[in-house]
Design a protein around this motif. Structure first.
Motif, PDB file in Angstrom:
ATOM      1  N   UNK A 284       0.836  -1.190   0.000  1.00  0.00           N
ATOM      2  CA  UNK A 284       0.000   0.000   0.000  1.00  0.00           C
ATOM      3  C   UNK A 284       0.879   1.251   0.000  1.00  0.00           C
ATOM      4  N   UNK A 285       0.265   2.388  -0.285  1.00  0.00           N
ATOM      5  CA  UNK A 285       1.018   3.614  -0.578  1.00  0.00           C
ATOM      6  C   UNK A 285       1.972   4.017   0.538  1.00  0.00           C
ATOM      7  N   UNK A 286       1.568   3.826   1.801  1.00  0.00           N
ATOM      8  CA  UNK A 286       2.427   4.289   2.896  1.00  0.00           C
ATOM      9  C   UNK A 286       3.714   3.473   3.027  1.00  0.00           C
ATOM     10  N   UNK A 287       3.719   2.270   2.452  1.00  0.00           N
ATOM     11  CA  UNK A 287       4.917   1.428   2.529  1.00  0.00           C
ATOM     12  C   UNK A 287       5.754   1.447   1.244  1.00  0.00           C
ATOM     13  N   UNK A 288       5.297   2.173   0.230  1.00  0.00           N
ATOM     14  CA  UNK A 288       6.027   2.211  -1.038  1.00  0.00           C
ATOM     15  C   UNK A 288       7.442   2.773  -0.901  1.00  0.00           C
ATOM     16  N   UNK A 349       4.667  -4.271   4.716  1.00  0.00           N
ATOM     17  CA  UNK A 349       3.500  -3.700   5.362  1.00  0.00           C
ATOM     18  C   UNK A 349       3.326  -4.247   6.762  1.00  0.00           C
ATOM     19  N   UNK A 350       2.105  -4.202   7.251  1.00  0.00           N
ATOM     20  CA  UNK A 350       1.821  -4.683   8.608  1.00  0.00           C
ATOM     21  C   UNK A 350       1.404  -6.144   8.559  1.00  0.00           C
ATOM     22  N   UNK A 351       2.051  -6.960   9.375  1.00  0.00           N
ATOM     23  CA  UNK A 351       1.765  -8.395   9.420  1.00  0.00           C
ATOM     24  C   UNK A 351       1.115  -8.775  10.733  1.00  0.00           C
ATOM     25  N   UNK A 363      -3.221  -8.819   1.122  1.00  0.00           N
ATOM     26  CA  UNK A 363      -3.365  -7.997  -0.076  1.00  0.00           C
ATOM     27  C   UNK A 363      -2.785  -8.742  -1.266  1.00  0.00           C
ATOM     28  N   UNK A 364      -3.186  -8.327  -2.440  1.00  0.00           N
ATOM     29  CA  UNK A 364      -2.584  -8.834  -3.670  1.00  0.00           C
ATOM     30  C   UNK A 364      -2.539  -7.696  -4.667  1.00  0.00           C
ATOM     31  N   UNK A 376       1.633  -2.058 -12.689  1.00  0.00           N
ATOM     32  CA  UNK A 376       0.626  -2.347 -11.667  1.00  0.00           C
ATOM     33  C   UNK A 376      -0.752  -1.890 -12.104  1.00  0.00           C
ATOM     34  N   UNK A 377      -1.745  -2.737 -11.835  1.00  0.00           N
ATOM     35  CA  UNK A 377      -3.147  -2.386 -12.052  1.00  0.00           C
ATOM     36  C   UNK A 377      -3.834  -2.082 -10.723  1.00  0.00           C
ATOM     37  N   UNK A 378      -3.057  -2.112  -9.642  1.00  0.00           N
ATOM     38  CA  UNK A 378      -3.606  -1.745  -8.345  1.00  0.00           C
ATOM     39  C   UNK A 378      -3.550  -2.849  -7.308  1.00  0.00           C
ATOM     40  N   UNK A 379      -3.533  -2.429  -6.049  1.00  0.00           N
ATOM     41  CA  UNK A 379      -3.528  -3.330  -4.887  1.00  0.00           C
ATOM     42  C   UNK A 379      -4.966  -3.592  -4.457  1.00  0.00           C
ATOM     43  N   UNK A 380      -5.269  -4.854  -4.172  1.00  0.00           N
ATOM     44  CA  UNK A 380      -6.611  -5.205  -3.727  1.00  0.00           C
ATOM     45  C   UNK A 380      -6.542  -6.049  -2.464  1.00  0.00           C
ATOM     46  N   UNK A 381      -7.609  -5.996  -1.686  1.00  0.00           N
ATOM     47  CA  UNK A 381      -7.737  -6.800  -0.455  1.00  0.00           C
ATOM     48  C   UNK A 381      -8.684  -7.946  -0.709  1.00  0.00           C
TER      49      UNK A 381
END
Length: 381
Positions: A284-288, A349-351, A363-364, A376-381
């Motif tokens: 996710x964006x905060x971990x990029x 990220x957070x585990x 996430x994937x 990338x086409x985006x991160x999804x949950x």
């Protein structure tokens, strides 16, 4: 002990001395790593091994304190060649060597049989990449994973095929491995539930190079999408042979084909945006920024780019040691309860783990390829 392993131990000792600590043998915590360092998936296995080694080097540069004393982390590396039988032999070697935790194996077909051996020995195991749901459904309290499972991957890809690619029909090919068959089944269920029709289900092996027979069978029904459950070593040549047979279908797959190696394996047959795949993880964006910093350090250290799962192996090592630090012990029986309560913010990220050892919030990332590079086409949950 191989020359490579001697260098690792000596290197760790040098790091320890540089930090002002001299370690007795009892102050060394041995961890195990297992993955395919030879065979068709050696590029992926080597990537993961390097991530694990990088974590060990970082830990030894600033030695962790476990049970009130500084310790050195050592890593025993074993090659399972991605083979289930060899994986159980490797697992027994690691158990016999007295490792306190294991990172690996890479593919589900190796991870699942090996997990029984670690469970019987009460040794925690974190797979950084195995996605078959069976791994964490066996009831082994020592089994953990850092990625989404095939049910999640296949479900998202199946819905994407119908809702975004407007697929009305699809064909499925898998390589008969635990990984390939598992993700292919999940994709098929999801795409069917979303309204598409399965036109052909074909099989190959993870050693095959000629797919013209199964592809000819697939071509007859003119599917909108061909889904392949398998690895990039077969996915690339399969794309070439699809082009030779004038099969215009979109090509989809899981994390096994979703690698930076696919463009070189597929060559000119990899047309822009003709492939959609999913990686069993997502930043996710905060971990990029942290992920990019890791990739830069990795490239500087090894002279090669991250393939996929090196950051996950890095965090797996860190998570094991973090649990030991919180438990004040490297004894698996003592730190396992703390591992279950992990709340670790790392590169990926957070585990946090659920009661089966799966991620609580997996996430994937969906990808396509353009101009020879993943997009990338985006991160999804």
């Amino acid at each position: 002990m191989s020359l490579t392993k001697k260098v690792v131990v000596v290197g760790g000792a040098v790091s320890a001395l540089a930090c002002g600590g001299v370690y007795a043998q009892d102050d060394t915590v041995k961890l195990g790593f297992a993955g395919p360092l030879t065979g068709q998936n050696a590029n992926l296995g080597k990537d993961v091994e390097r991530g694990a080694r990088m974590a060990v080097d970082d830990l030894n540069a600033s030695p962790p304190i476990i049970g009130g004393q500084k310790v050195k982390i050592s890593l025993q590396v074993e090659d399972d060649a991605g083979d289930p039988r060899q994986a159980t032999q490797v697992a027994q070697r690691l158990v016999d060597a007295g490792v306190k935790g294991v990172v690996g194996h890479f593919n589900s077909g190796a991870t699942i049989p090996a997990s029984k051996i670690y469970y019987d020995a009460h040794i925690p195991q974190i797979s950084q990449s195995s996605t078959n749901p069976k791994y964490t459904m066996q009831g082994f309290n020592t089994a953990f994973r850092l990625v989404a499972n095939d049910a999640q991957l296949g479900s998202v890809l199946g819905k994407y095929a119908v809702q975004k690619l407007n697929a009305k029909t699809f064909a499925v090919i898998d390589d008969r491995t635990a990984y390939g068959e598992g993700i292919a089944d999940e994709f098929s269920k999801s795409a069917t539930a979303a309204g598409a029709k399965l036109t052909s289900r074909q099989y190959t092996t993870d050693k095959a190079t000629d797919f013209r027979g199964v592809l000819t069978s697939v071509k007859g029904a003119s599917p909108d999408v061909v889904f392949y459950g398998g690895m990039d070593a077969q996915g690339g040549p399969m794309l070439k042979q699809m082009a030779q047979l004038d099969i215009a279908a979109k090509f989809m797959g899981g994390d096994g084909i979703c690698t930076g190696e696919l463009p070189s394996l597929a060559g000119s047959s990899l047309q822009n945006r003709s492939v959609v795949c999913a990686e069993a993880g997502g930043i996710t964006s905060e971990y990029q920024p942290g992920m990019q910093a890791f990739k830069d350090r990795f490239k500087k250290k090894y002279g090669e780019d991250v393939v996929i799962y090196a950051p996950y192996a890095y965090d797996a090592i860190m998570i094991l040691v973090d649990a030991m630090k919180r438990a004040n012990s490297s004894d698996p029986a003592k730190y396992l309860p703390y591992l279950k309560k992990t709340d670790y913010k790392g590169i990926i990220g957070e585990t946090q783990f659920d009661n089966k050892g799966d991620l609580k919030d997996a996430t994937l990332t969906l990808y396509t390829f353009r101009d020879g590079k993943r997009e990338s086409l985006g991160v999804q949950h």
